[in-house]
Each structure stands twice: as C-alpha cells, then as structure tokens.
Design a protein around this motif. Structure first.
Motif, mmCIF file in Angstrom:
data_model
loop_
_atom_site.group_PDB
_atom_site.id
_atom_site.type_symbol
_atom_site.label_atom_id
_atom_site.label_comp_id
_atom_site.label_asym_id
_atom_site.label_seq_id
_atom_site.Cartn_x
_atom_site.Cartn_y
_atom_site.Cartn_z
ATOM 1 N N ARG A 86 -8.591 3.163 -14.134
ATOM 2 C CA ARG A 86 -9.469 4.071 -13.419
ATOM 3 C C ARG A 86 -10.868 3.441 -13.264
ATOM 4 N NH1 ARG A 86 -8.660 9.275 -12.114
ATOM 5 N NH2 ARG A 86 -6.897 9.762 -13.413
ATOM 6 N N ILE B 245 -10.634 0.392 -10.785
ATOM 7 C CA ILE B 245 -10.428 0.810 -9.389
ATOM 8 C C ILE B 245 -11.722 1.411 -8.828
ATOM 9 C CG2 ILE B 245 -9.176 2.438 -7.892
ATOM 10 C CD1 ILE B 245 -6.716 1.943 -9.781
ATOM 11 N N ALA B 246 -12.427 2.187 -9.655
ATOM 12 C CA ALA B 246 -13.708 2.737 -9.206
ATOM 13 C C ALA B 246 -14.705 1.611 -8.935
ATOM 14 C CB ALA B 246 -14.260 3.711 -10.249
ATOM 15 N N SER C 54 5.157 2.228 -6.618
ATOM 16 C CA SER C 54 3.878 2.566 -7.272
ATOM 17 C C SER C 54 3.079 3.601 -6.494
ATOM 18 C CB SER C 54 3.001 1.304 -7.393
ATOM 19 O OG SER C 54 3.471 0.451 -8.401
ATOM 20 N N ALA C 55 3.160 3.545 -5.157
ATOM 21 C CA ALA C 55 2.243 4.310 -4.297
ATOM 22 C C ALA C 55 2.125 5.793 -4.643
ATOM 23 C CB ALA C 55 2.622 4.105 -2.829
ATOM 24 N N PRO C 56 3.235 6.563 -4.714
ATOM 25 C CA PRO C 56 3.050 7.998 -4.980
ATOM 26 C C PRO C 56 2.485 8.274 -6.371
ATOM 27 C CG PRO C 56 5.399 7.414 -4.874
ATOM 28 C CD PRO C 56 4.637 6.209 -4.461
ATOM 29 N N TYR D 23 0.317 6.325 -8.121
ATOM 30 C CA TYR D 23 -1.123 6.076 -8.056
ATOM 31 C C TYR D 23 -1.841 7.112 -7.193
ATOM 32 C CZ TYR D 23 -1.486 1.527 -10.394
ATOM 33 O OH TYR D 23 -1.523 0.520 -11.327
ATOM 34 N N TYR D 24 -1.221 7.494 -6.091
ATOM 35 C CA TYR D 24 -1.861 8.443 -5.171
ATOM 36 C C TYR D 24 -2.159 9.771 -5.855
ATOM 37 C CZ TYR D 24 -2.286 11.785 -1.334
ATOM 38 O OH TYR D 24 -2.709 12.791 -0.507
ATOM 39 N N GLU D 25 -1.153 10.345 -6.529
ATOM 40 C CA GLU D 25 -1.347 11.635 -7.197
ATOM 41 C C GLU D 25 -2.358 11.491 -8.335
ATOM 42 O OE1 GLU D 25 0.257 14.576 -6.519
ATOM 43 O OE2 GLU D 25 1.544 13.802 -4.945
ATOM 44 N N LEU E 25 -4.874 9.208 -8.597
ATOM 45 C CA LEU E 25 -6.249 8.941 -8.152
ATOM 46 C C LEU E 25 -6.855 10.089 -7.358
ATOM 47 C CD1 LEU E 25 -5.898 5.183 -7.117
ATOM 48 C CD2 LEU E 25 -7.223 6.073 -9.052
ATOM 49 N N THR E 26 -6.037 10.787 -6.564
ATOM 50 C CA THR E 26 -6.628 11.822 -5.711
ATOM 51 C C THR E 26 -6.497 13.222 -6.305
ATOM 52 O OG1 THR E 26 -4.611 12.231 -4.436
ATOM 53 C CG2 THR E 26 -6.093 10.505 -3.613
ATOM 54 N N ALA E 27 -5.504 13.440 -7.172
ATOM 55 C CA ALA E 27 -5.316 14.794 -7.710
ATOM 56 C C ALA E 27 -5.440 14.831 -9.225
ATOM 57 C CB ALA E 27 -3.960 15.350 -7.288
ATOM 58 N N ALA F 262 -14.117 7.932 -6.163
ATOM 59 C CA ALA F 262 -14.721 7.241 -7.316
ATOM 60 C C ALA F 262 -15.435 8.250 -8.219
ATOM 61 C CB ALA F 262 -15.691 6.159 -6.838
ATOM 62 N N LEU G 134 -11.838 17.808 -4.932
ATOM 63 C CA LEU G 134 -11.016 16.844 -4.193
ATOM 64 C C LEU G 134 -9.560 17.309 -4.170
ATOM 65 C CD1 LEU G 134 -11.212 14.007 -2.829
ATOM 66 C CD2 LEU G 134 -10.542 13.040 -5.026
ATOM 67 N N ARG G 135 -9.086 17.776 -5.325
ATOM 68 C CA ARG G 135 -7.723 18.298 -5.424
ATOM 69 C C ARG G 135 -7.548 19.458 -4.438
ATOM 70 N NH1 ARG G 135 -7.732 17.826 -10.874
ATOM 71 N NH2 ARG G 135 -8.376 19.977 -11.168
ATOM 72 N N TYR H 87 -7.120 18.288 -0.841
ATOM 73 C CA TYR H 87 -5.770 17.840 -0.498
ATOM 74 C C TYR H 87 -4.790 19.005 -0.461
ATOM 75 C CZ TYR H 87 -7.482 13.092 -0.739
ATOM 76 O OH TYR H 87 -8.188 11.949 -0.497
ATOM 77 N N ALA I 293 0.666 8.790 0.556
ATOM 78 C CA ALA I 293 0.634 7.955 -0.649
ATOM 79 C C ALA I 293 0.506 6.453 -0.396
ATOM 80 C CB ALA I 293 1.844 8.260 -1.528
ATOM 81 N N TYR J 247 -2.731 4.275 -1.370
ATOM 82 C CA TYR J 247 -2.483 3.304 -2.447
ATOM 83 C C TYR J 247 -2.994 1.909 -2.062
ATOM 84 C CZ TYR J 247 0.090 0.115 -5.493
ATOM 85 O OH TYR J 247 0.420 -0.892 -6.365
#
Lengths: 202, 202
Positions: free
Chosen positions: A109, A112-113, A163-165, A167-169, A171-173, B113, B125-126, B129, B164, B168
């Motif tokens: 985290r 990535i930030a 990996s995508a879903p 990481y997506y959930e 990082l964004t949720a 971030a 943010l959650r 979405y 996603a 990602y």
C-alpha cells in the motif's frame, strides 16, 4: 536490532547489512509511510553506519527500488499442478495471502501510493510485477502447449488478470481479499482465457 | 474565478458556491495532491468566504467526500445497447476515458492514494464506486433476464470485473488504459460471466 531467524541469507557481511537495512526500510514504510522514510533513520534502526547506507543506496527511492527487487527475488516460486486452472488458483492464493498479510499488505500500500507521485518508485514497482508475471507466465504457456488454452494466448495478460480484481477491490474499496475472492479471480481469468479473450491480435 | 460553462448547475447561490469550491478542491488535488489540500486555500481559489467553506465542509476529508459525491452524481449514466456485451463495452469505454483524462486521472490517483491512509476518504471512495456500480448493474440484470447470462449472476461483481484490469494496470504499472485494453476488459468480464464464474453461491 537483530533480524528474525531466516531473514539473513548467506553471503557474509554485505548480505547481512542489506537484509538489516531492507528490513528497517520495510518497518518504516509499514509504520510511518513513504514520506517518513529517511536514510539516516533507516541506518540507525538497522544498526549500520550511515555512510554505508548512503554509499550503497544513495537515496530513498534507491532504497525502495532495492526493497522491491529483494521482494521479487524472495517471493514464492510458481507452483506446477499439471493444469492451468489449478496453477492460476495457486497464483491467486499467493496474491491473496500477500495482500491479506498485515506487514506485506501495508508495504505494498505504501509503495503503490508512493509510485503515484515518484517516477523511480513507479519504475521499481513495475519491475517487481514484471518479475512476478514472468515467474508465473510458464503456467499459462504450458496450458497452451497442453491444449487447455488457445494458441496465441498472451500468458502475461492472463497472470495479470488473476491479480487485477484482488488489487482493485483492495485499493479502491479497502477490501482485503479472502479465499472465495481469490478463487473467483482465478476462475474468471481462466474462463476468459479459454474463451480466447487473451489471444494476441496480429 | 469563474467556473467553466456547464459546471454551474441550477440552484442559485448555494449550488454556485458548491461548484466553485469543488472545482478549486479538484484543482488543488490535481496540482498538488491530497496532503496540500487546505480549506483556506480552497476558499481563496474559489473566491468564497473562508467561514462558508469551514461551516459547510468542516474538514479536508469532508470536502473530498463531497467532491466524490458530486463526481458520482454527475458521472455519465449507463448506456443501454440491448445486449450485455455491448453494455459492458460501453462501461469499459467510460472507465478508460475517465482514467485517461488528465484531470480526472490525476484526481482519482490523488484520492486513491489518500484513501490508503485516511478512513473517511476511503469510505467516500467506496461510496463513489457503489453508486457507479449500482448505476450499471441493471445492464447485467437485464442480460440475465434476456437469458444472456446465468440466473444468479452477481451483477455488481460483473461491473467491478470490467473496471478491475484497467485500474490494476493503471495503479500498479502506471499504464494509462487504451481502447484495446478497455475492450479486452469488457470481453473478459463477459466471458467469465457467461461461464458462470459470478453466479452467487448459496
């Protein structure tokens, strides 16, 4: 500070210094974030001379790049289960455990930030994922050879799709992935690959 | 500062103040990042009284939450093309254009971030979405009704699966998604949905 058993790899003093410094850098990232990372502080925590740290890593971004290189080198090797779906399930499980791990999750985290506003860190992060994708891509290539996936499938794209879903959930949720999410991620990537979605277009 | 034509919605002075303040907050996020966001600075840029801004938004996180609520409200409505695959392709195109847009891309990057280390921003943010997923979920539900996808498909999961891979690659590799990436994301989510990967397990 003494490193945990098992974290000091062979190679004598240089390797011990690197292990101690990277562990201290990881501690700062996890506890305080990228903005608070400071070479002098890392040297003090690692009980290593400040000059050594400055000479070897040069800057905070150089240190983070080396930390990511070390994480890529020491990440678990790919599994070979004999079928592409079960290989992808193993990969998804590994990603899930990494993001759910308190220390590793916080580390990713923070990095990535930092990558969002620091080009060298972004490059080191990209390189980390390239190494990991290259490690697992042969699972997909073998699946193509065995006739489980269409000829021309982009192996890296399939590995990244697992990996995508997750990481997506995350990082964004702020959703820490669990086992069902990992299984669904692997099954989705597999189904799309079987359907030919990842076949390279000429 | 005068707002761009079209950004001032009807509703008189209150709506004009909100539009000016949110635009200024967005400017600061894009130009300087979340850490530099300051209510007094936003008030000055928006040419609005400091007291008004403090009274109405209270804090930086309150301001970002309202900015995200506004972005959710004013985002493009879902498209209805008559088939789930083409609906998902339209959704992927919208996400792709959002991330590729210089201003919106930088805004999302700053907010994501910030969400990593601020609970209230993470919640806002959650919520953003959730609103967007709820807007597009009926495309999937209609696809189930039309017999294009299996009964029991989790509509939200399919919509999130489209976003996603685009998020990602963007967040971990700095890859700004292009049209082929958007098309592949929609086709992958569709293929996995057709295969039953997103059917809710009882």
């Amino acid at each position: 500070m003494s490193a945990d058993p098992g974290t000091v790899r062979p190679g004598g003093r240089t390797a011990r210094v690197r292990a101690a410094v990277l562990r201290a850098a990881g501690d700062v990232l996890v506890e305080e974030g990228f903005d608070r990372l400071d070479l002098a502080d890392v040297a003090r925590r690692a009980e290593v001379g400040k000059t050594t740290v400055y000479r070897r890593w040069g800057s905070v971004t150089g240190l983070v790049a080396d930390l990511l290189a070390d994480m890529a080198e020491t990440s678990s090797p790919r599994e070979e289960t004999g079928a592409v779906l079960t290989d992808l399930l193993a990969n998804a499980g590994l990603v899930q455990r990494t993001l759910a791990d308190v220390r590793q999750g916080a580390l990713f985290r923070a990095v990535i930030a930092a990558a969002a506003c620091d080009a060298r860190t972004a490059q080191a992060l990209r390189r980390f994922y390239e190494v990991r994708v290259a490690e697992w891509a042969p699972c997909v290539e073998q699946g193509v050879t065995r006739g489980e996936l269409p000829v021309g499938t982009d192996a890296g794209a399939v590995v990244r799709a697992v990996s995508a879903p997750l990481y997506y959930e995350w990082l964004t949720a702020g959703v820490v992935p669990d086992n069902p999410a990992a299984e669904r991620a692997a099954r989705a990537a597999h189904a799309a690959a079987v359907a030919g979605v990842y076949v390279r277009t000429p």
